[in-house]
Motif scaffolding. Structure first.
Motif, mmCIF file in Angstrom:
data_model
loop_
_atom_site.group_PDB
_atom_site.id
_atom_site.type_symbol
_atom_site.label_atom_id
_atom_site.label_comp_id
_atom_site.label_asym_id
_atom_site.label_seq_id
_atom_site.Cartn_x
_atom_site.Cartn_y
_atom_site.Cartn_z
ATOM 1 N N GLY A 93 45.951 54.594 65.285
ATOM 2 C CA GLY A 93 46.204 55.736 65.375
ATOM 3 C C GLY A 93 47.882 54.707 67.033
ATOM 4 N N SER B 229 50.347 59.507 67.457
ATOM 5 C CA SER B 229 49.476 59.579 66.603
ATOM 6 C C SER B 229 48.172 58.980 67.875
ATOM 7 N N SER C 299 52.777 53.820 62.301
ATOM 8 C CA SER C 299 52.599 54.737 61.190
ATOM 9 C C SER C 299 53.282 54.491 60.417
#
Length: 268
Positions: free
Chosen positions: A171, A219, A176
């Motif tokens: 994260g 994230s 991502s």
């Protein structure tokens, strides 16, 4: 029977008293050794826990062995409140960590995490700027991503995609997958000219600067919550075992208190 219950509750509290001493020493040691705020956050709870166990065990020990009924009564009151609080916390922990899980990606060894998958209460905690700035500072000073960089530095892109990354590594230390960035090394990714259109705000938040990376990404917050969820689940299981122990000790303490009062009445 009177002697047995009093001796048993005294013995149990003697064990608790012995356990409280290393906990208290550990808390003091942490306060002396810590160099940063992130290392110091644990010292106060540990010291408080050590002092609490020390005081409560002394009350139970003196109340049972010396047959001081009022002290034993106060000990039982504290134990009852502790049982209620621990029970409430365990239920709360199960409720707030019930939601949220990593997203399995095709041809990837790791999962990715979405903030919206977790409970609103947890989301509100990490969305608070003051809270997140402190957490982010701890993650950065803890060298989370520099260690991540060193660990996977020799991976080519295909090997990197098969790695089993932790929730925080996935994260906070890489962008991502849906951003479509090109892999250069674990913490350096290039945004292509024909990058896919996405509504994921983390794609704009990513920065190759080692001090930024994805620490401002949703994230990263989701990765932290996944870690928190896993830890709280373990703590909840330990709490259940501890609750059973406390209930047994409380029951024995009630017997000792009742026997103390009966013995005192016989004297008069």
């Amino acid at each position: 029977m009177v002697r047995f219950t009093n001796s048993l509750i005294g013995f149990l509290n003697f064990l608790t008293l012995i356990c409280s001493i290393p906990i208290l020493v550990m808390g003091v040691w942490l306060s002396k050794q810590a160099n940063t705020e992130c290392e110091r956050w644990l010292e106060k709870p540990v010291i408080a826990l050590g002092v609490f166990l020390l005081v409560v065990s002394l009350m139970g020990l003196i109340g049972a062995c010396c047959r001081v009924s009022w002290l034993l009564w106060f000990y039982l009151l504290v134990m009852f409140l502790l049982i209620v609080l621990l029970f409430a916390f365990t239920i709360f922990a199960f409720v707030v960590t019930n939601k949220g899980a990593g997203e399995v990606l095709a041809n990837k060894g790791y999962k990715e995490y979405r903030l919206g998958d977790y409970s609103n209460w947890l989301q509100n905690r990490v969305n608070n700027n003051n809270n997140w700035n402190r957490i982010k500072s701890c993650l950065q000073s803890g060298k989370l991503c520099s260690q991540f960089h060193s660990q996977f530095l020799n991976d080519n892109v295909n090997k990197f995609y098969t790695e089993q990354l932790s929730a925080l590594q996935s994260g906070c230390c890489k962008p991502s997958t849906d951003c479509g960035f090109i892999y250069e090394n674990p913490t350096t990714w290039t945004k292509p000219a024909n990058a896919p259109n996405t509504t994921n705000p983390d794609c704009d938040a990513w920065n190759n600067d080692p001090t930024i990376l994805c620490f401002n990404c949703q994230s990263c917050k989701a990765g932290l919550l996944q870690n928190l969820k896993t830890d709280w689940k373990k703590v909840s299981i330990v709490n259940i075992i501890f609750l059973i122990f406390l209930i047994i000790v409380y029951s024995i303490g009630c017997c000792a208190f009742r026997n103390n009062r009966r013995d005192n009445w016989k004297r008069y």
